[in-house]
Every structure is written in structure tokens, then in C-alpha cells.
Design a protein around this motif. Structure first.
Motif, PDB file in Angstrom:
ATOM      1  N   UNK A  96      -9.277 -27.602  16.185  1.00  0.00           N
ATOM      2  CA  UNK A  96      -9.617 -28.976  16.538  1.00  0.00           C
ATOM      3  C   UNK A  96      -9.673 -29.816  15.269  1.00  0.00           C
ATOM      4  N   UNK A 133      -4.800  -7.467   5.819  1.00  0.00           N
ATOM      5  CA  UNK A 133      -3.967  -7.774   6.997  1.00  0.00           C
ATOM      6  C   UNK A 133      -2.751  -8.597   6.609  1.00  0.00           C
ATOM      7  N   UNK A 139     -13.038 -19.967   4.429  1.00  0.00           N
ATOM      8  CA  UNK A 139     -12.518 -19.183   5.544  1.00  0.00           C
ATOM      9  C   UNK A 139     -13.010 -19.750   6.874  1.00  0.00           C
ATOM     10  N   UNK A 140     -14.281 -20.094   6.920  1.00  0.00           N
ATOM     11  CA  UNK A 140     -14.866 -20.653   8.134  1.00  0.00           C
ATOM     12  C   UNK A 140     -15.273 -22.084   7.807  1.00  0.00           C
ATOM     13  N   UNK A 141     -14.318 -23.002   7.956  1.00  0.00           N
ATOM     14  CA  UNK A 141     -14.606 -24.382   7.593  1.00  0.00           C
ATOM     15  C   UNK A 141     -15.728 -24.951   8.451  1.00  0.00           C
ATOM     16  N   UNK A 142     -16.512 -25.842   7.840  1.00  0.00           N
ATOM     17  CA  UNK A 142     -17.729 -26.305   8.506  1.00  0.00           C
ATOM     18  C   UNK A 142     -17.431 -27.101   9.774  1.00  0.00           C
ATOM     19  N   UNK A 143     -16.369 -27.898   9.756  1.00  0.00           N
ATOM     20  CA  UNK A 143     -16.090 -28.749  10.912  1.00  0.00           C
ATOM     21  C   UNK A 143     -17.167 -29.790  11.136  1.00  0.00           C
ATOM     22  N   UNK A 159      -9.859 -27.980  11.786  1.00  0.00           N
ATOM     23  CA  UNK A 159     -10.809 -26.893  11.539  1.00  0.00           C
ATOM     24  C   UNK A 159     -10.621 -25.846  12.637  1.00  0.00           C
ATOM     25  N   UNK A 200     -11.756 -21.928  14.531  1.00  0.00           N
ATOM     26  CA  UNK A 200     -12.724 -20.862  14.748  1.00  0.00           C
ATOM     27  C   UNK A 200     -11.987 -19.668  15.341  1.00  0.00           C
ATOM     28  N   UNK A 226      -9.024  -9.825   4.891  1.00  0.00           N
ATOM     29  CA  UNK A 226      -8.005 -10.841   5.155  1.00  0.00           C
ATOM     30  C   UNK A 226      -6.731 -10.548   4.356  1.00  0.00           C
ATOM     31  N   UNK A 277     -14.858 -10.907   8.768  1.00  0.00           N
ATOM     32  CA  UNK A 277     -13.819 -10.860   7.744  1.00  0.00           C
ATOM     33  C   UNK A 277     -14.393 -11.098   6.357  1.00  0.00           C
ATOM     34  N   UNK A 330      -5.998 -17.436  10.635  1.00  0.00           N
ATOM     35  CA  UNK A 330      -6.450 -16.061  10.854  1.00  0.00           C
ATOM     36  C   UNK A 330      -5.312 -15.115  10.479  1.00  0.00           C
ATOM     37  N   UNK A 384     -12.081 -29.727   2.909  1.00  0.00           N
ATOM     38  CA  UNK A 384     -10.714 -29.303   3.237  1.00  0.00           C
ATOM     39  C   UNK A 384      -9.698 -30.192   2.513  1.00  0.00           C
TER      40      UNK A 384
END
Ligand SMILES: [Zn+2]
Ligand SMILES: [Zn+2]
Lengths: 130, 310
Positions: free
Chosen positions: A75, B288, B231-235, A82, A84, B285, B280, A45, B117
Motif C-alpha cells: 500500500x 533466500x 525490512x519492515x517499513x513503518x508505513x 510500504x 507487509x 533474506x 527474517x 520479500x 524510504x
């Protein structure tokens, strides 16, 4: 494309993934320290300034709070971490020494942090769920 | 019309062999470069992509033939048409790829390629299932006004085959002249990275010259090692989720928001755009990150801290 080619491809795919598994590729990542958690949260972030870290006893997850009240959850996912990002502190529930962070995302799932009884209680209070 | 082979079909056995070799090297160098579930997901997404391509290929080819009716000059299969077609197809790829990162409707399909990733040869095969829905074929249509459709599709196939081998961390950097002209592992690592400095850079297919010409080039820095993914990895290693998650996101947003303009914007604005600015985008991003960089380069910028307190 016919069915034989498709089945052949799937067989080759399974074989390759099987070989990756046999070669013991990948590893379970650990978040080694609060400092490592803070660094990884900043990487996840941009502009994030960590103030406090809750680190799972086994390094299997971490919750990092930031200056502006945001939070970053880390986690493992396969061999990677990954993350959040939450604009406001996430929902948390405590059971004994385990603090569970809700992401409200079914596919990402929740994350459990083993913190020890006192720490878990302190964090639950901090996140507004005593 | 010459009967041209499909470059990708011929290359598949070589792809498999090279993935195998890279795995063996990874075992010695860094076993974390591969992850069995990640590899399985990538390869199954690749297999599914060929199925989706076969299902829609006829329609795309018919469209190409239809456009080709309007050719004003007939270049045909003269020898110099081949390199020219390859070059212009690569330019079309650049335009497609840049749009794929800046328009959410196109991104919803292209994002699949970026969901790993990891960055290894198996990542190259992580390809979309929904290219047809996101109308990615439109970027190539102008080419059919000049070149025979079979030639264009052949060049497009070669382009895809070229892009396979650059998905690796095993190769550092090539001599300057090569890195100057060609897309390389180093340049494409940047493209797959989520480090703010690297976001929305290096869209090239085969020739990196387009990024240099149009201002989207950034070199890989040793001090800022790429972190791969989105940016928002699936996990999650769920195949179906990887293939469709952004489409699900679009439909949720479009249904939830009020106003036609907002609904449309959720489809055509850059990924991460939101009607209330609560999310975002790569631009926010980067902004910042630049602030942070500035602060660090002049640590005494805050006057309240530097002024003597008397
Ligand atoms: Zn891309
Ligand atoms: Zn790629």
C-alpha cells in the motif's frame, strides 16, 4: 542549547517542509498492474514467488499470494509503497466489493482493496473468510 | 585546552541551504525524491536528536574526562595528533556502526536513521533520540586514552558533517580514486538500501577503506537500483513511533518470551532474530536471495525437469 535556538530550529523545519509542500514534491504512487504488484512483492520479500494478485481498482493497494501460502500486502506510504509480509494468509473481511486486509499492527493500519463484488467474494473465500 | 567550535552547529545553515537547493532540483528532475511529510518527519527527528544530545552531552563529556585520566602518554594538541585522531575516530565510527546493525540493542537507536524510504539530504538529518540508552558512546571511549576529549569530540563533529552531503541521489559516481578511499553518495546509497545484495554493507563514516579492509564493502550496481528504508517499513509518519518503535518491539519480545536466554537474545542478537526462527534476519533474506540467483543462473538445475522421460 537554549529555547530560542530550539524554537528557531523548529521554525526552520516547518518552513522547509512547507516549501516541499508548496513545490508539490512527492506524489501518490499507484500500483499500475498485477505484474507491477507481483514485482514489488518480490522486492519486498526475497525468494517470494507470486501466484495470484488482488489489485485495488485504483491501484491503491494490492495483496499478492505466494507459492508457499505466504502473502505480501502493498500500500502507498507517502510517495513510496510500504509492504507487509504474512507467513500465512492474513485476515480479511468483505463488505460489498471492498476487501479489507487486517495487519494487526495499529501503526501500519489495515488496507482496503476495491475489487468488485465477485472478485471480493472470491478473495474472501480464498483467504478463508467467506 | 583550546576552545573548539562545534562543527555541526556551524554547518546547520549550510545544511538548510543545501536541502533547499536539492528540493528545487528535485522539482525539475523527479518530484518524488522528496515528500513533505517525510521531510518534516526527518527534520523533526533531527531537531529532537539535538535536544537529546544536549541533555546527555554533559554526562558523556564527564565520562570522557574520567577515561582521559588513565592516559599513558600525553599526546596533547600537537599537529599530527589531529589527522591521527580523525582517522582513528572514523575507525571507531565504523565499529560503532557495524555493531549498530548487528546488535538489536544498538539497532533500536540507530534504526531511526534508516526509517525513511527516501534518500535525500533531509534523510541525513534523521538522527536518533536514544543513542545514550543504547550506549553508543562506548565505542569512542578508547580514543580518550590517547587524545584530549575536546579533540575527539571535534573530530566526531567533523565526521558527522561529512556524512551529511553523501545522502543524495543527485550525485552519481566520483572518479575511481575518490570512490576507492572516501565514503561517497554511491557507497552510502548501498548502506541505506534494503535490496538483499546491499544489506549490512558499507558501514563507513568518512573513509570507505574500513569496509574494504574488513570485508563489508559492496559497490552500487546500475542494474540493482537501491530501494531505501528498512525490512519492515513503518508505513507511518508518526514521529514518536519512528523514534521508539524498536524499543517497543524489544520490550514486547522480552516480556512475551520464556527463559532468560531467549530474553537476552531478543536484546543482543541481530535485528529480526527470533527464538522460534519465525522472523527474517538480513542473513535469512540474503540466503533466500542467493538461492534465487543460483536458480536463475542455472535454470535447468532441477534434475526432474531435465531428465528425459522415457
Ligand atoms: Zn546505518
Ligand atoms: Zn545515512
Amino acid at each position: 542549547m537554549n529555547l530560542a535556538v530550539l524554537l528557531g530550529s523548529i521554525a526552520a523545519v516547518l518552513a522547509l517542509a512547507g516549501i516541499a509542500w508548496l513545490l508539490k514534491l512527492g506524489n501518490q504512487p499507484r500500483i499500475e498492474s498485477p505484474e507491477a504488484a507481483a514485482r514489488q512483492a518480490r522486492e519486498a520479500h526475497s525468494g517470494f514467488r507470486p501466484t495470484e494478485v488482488a489489485l485495488d481498482g485504483e491501484g491503491r493497494a494490492a495483496l499478492v499470494l505466494g507459492e508457499q501460502g505466504e502473502a505480501v500486502l502493498l500500500r502507498p506510504h507517502g510517495a513510496q509503497i510500504a509492504a507487509r509480509v504474512f507467513r500465512t494468509p492474513p485476515r480479511a473481511t468483505r463488505k460489498g466489493s471492498t476487501l479489507t486486509i487486517a495487519t494487526d499492527e495499529r501503526m501500519f493500519g489495515d488496507a482496503a482493496l476495491m475489487l468488485g463484488e465477485d472478485e471480493a467474494a472470491r478473495w474472501a473465500a480464498l483467504l478463508g473468510r467467506p | 585546552m583550546p576552545d573548539l567550535p562545534s562543527p555541526t552547529e556551524i554547518a546547520v545553515p549550510v545544511f538548510i541551504l543545501l536541502v533547499l537547493i536539492e528540493m528545487l532540483v528535485a522539482r525539475r528532475v523527479n518530484p518524488a525524491r522528496y515528500e513533505p511529510m517525510d521531510t518534516l518527519t526527518s527534520l523533526l527527528l533531527g531537531t529532537g536528536s539535538t535536544v537529546a544530545g544536549a541533555l546527555t552531552g554533559t554526562a558523556v563529556f564527564a565520562l570522557a574526562l574520567w577515561v582521559a585520566q588513565f592516559q599513558l602518554v600525553e599526546i596533547g594538541y600537537v599537529w599530527w595528533a589531529w589527522p591521527l585522531c580523525f582517522l582513528l575516530d572514523d575507525l571507531a565510527y565504523y565499529v560503532f556502526h557495524r555493531s549498530a546493525h548487528r546488535v538489536r540493542w544498538f539497532w533500536a537507536s540507530h534504526v531511526i536513521h534508516h526509517t525513511s524510504q527516501h534518500y535525500n539530504l533531509s534523510t541525513a538529518l534523521r538522527q536518533t533520540w536514544t543513542g545514550f540508552i543504547s550506549v553508543s558512546f562506548i565505542f569512542r571511549l578508547p580514543l580518550f586514552l590517547f587524545f584530549p576529549p575536546t579533540m575527539v569530540f571535534f573530530c566526531a563533529g567533523l565526521n558527522l558533517v561529512y556524512q551529511f552531503w553523501i545522502h543524495t541521489e543527485m550525485i552519481g559516481r566520483f572518479p575511481r580514486w575518490f570512490e576507492a578511499v572516501m565514503n561517497t553518495p554511491s557507497h552510502h546509497r548501498v548502506h541505506h538500501a534494503t535490496n538483499p545484495r546491499y544489506l549490512d554493507k558499507n558501514y563507513a563514516g568518512v573513509f570507505i577503506i574500513w569496509d574494504r579492509m574488513f570485508g563489508t564493502f559492496t559497490a552500487e550496481l546500475d542494474e540493482d537500483r537501491p530501494r531505501y528504508g528498512i525490512i519492515k517499513n513503518l508505513g507511518s509518519f508518526n514521529l514518536i513511533w519512528a523514534a521508539f518503535h524498536e524499543w517497543v518491539g524489544i520490550s514486547r519480545d522480552v516480556f512475551a518470551v520464556r527463559g532468560l536466554r531467549n530474553k537476552l537474545n531478543y536484546m543482543i542478537r541481530p535485528p529480526g532474530w527470533s527464538h522460534d526462527g519465525s522472523r527474517d534476519t538480513s542473513d535469512s533474506i540474503k540466503a533466500r536471495w542467493r538461492e534465487d540467483e543460483d536458480r536463475e543462473s542455472k535454470p535447468n538445475a532441477n534434475p526432474s525437469e531435465t531428465l528425459p522421460t522415457e
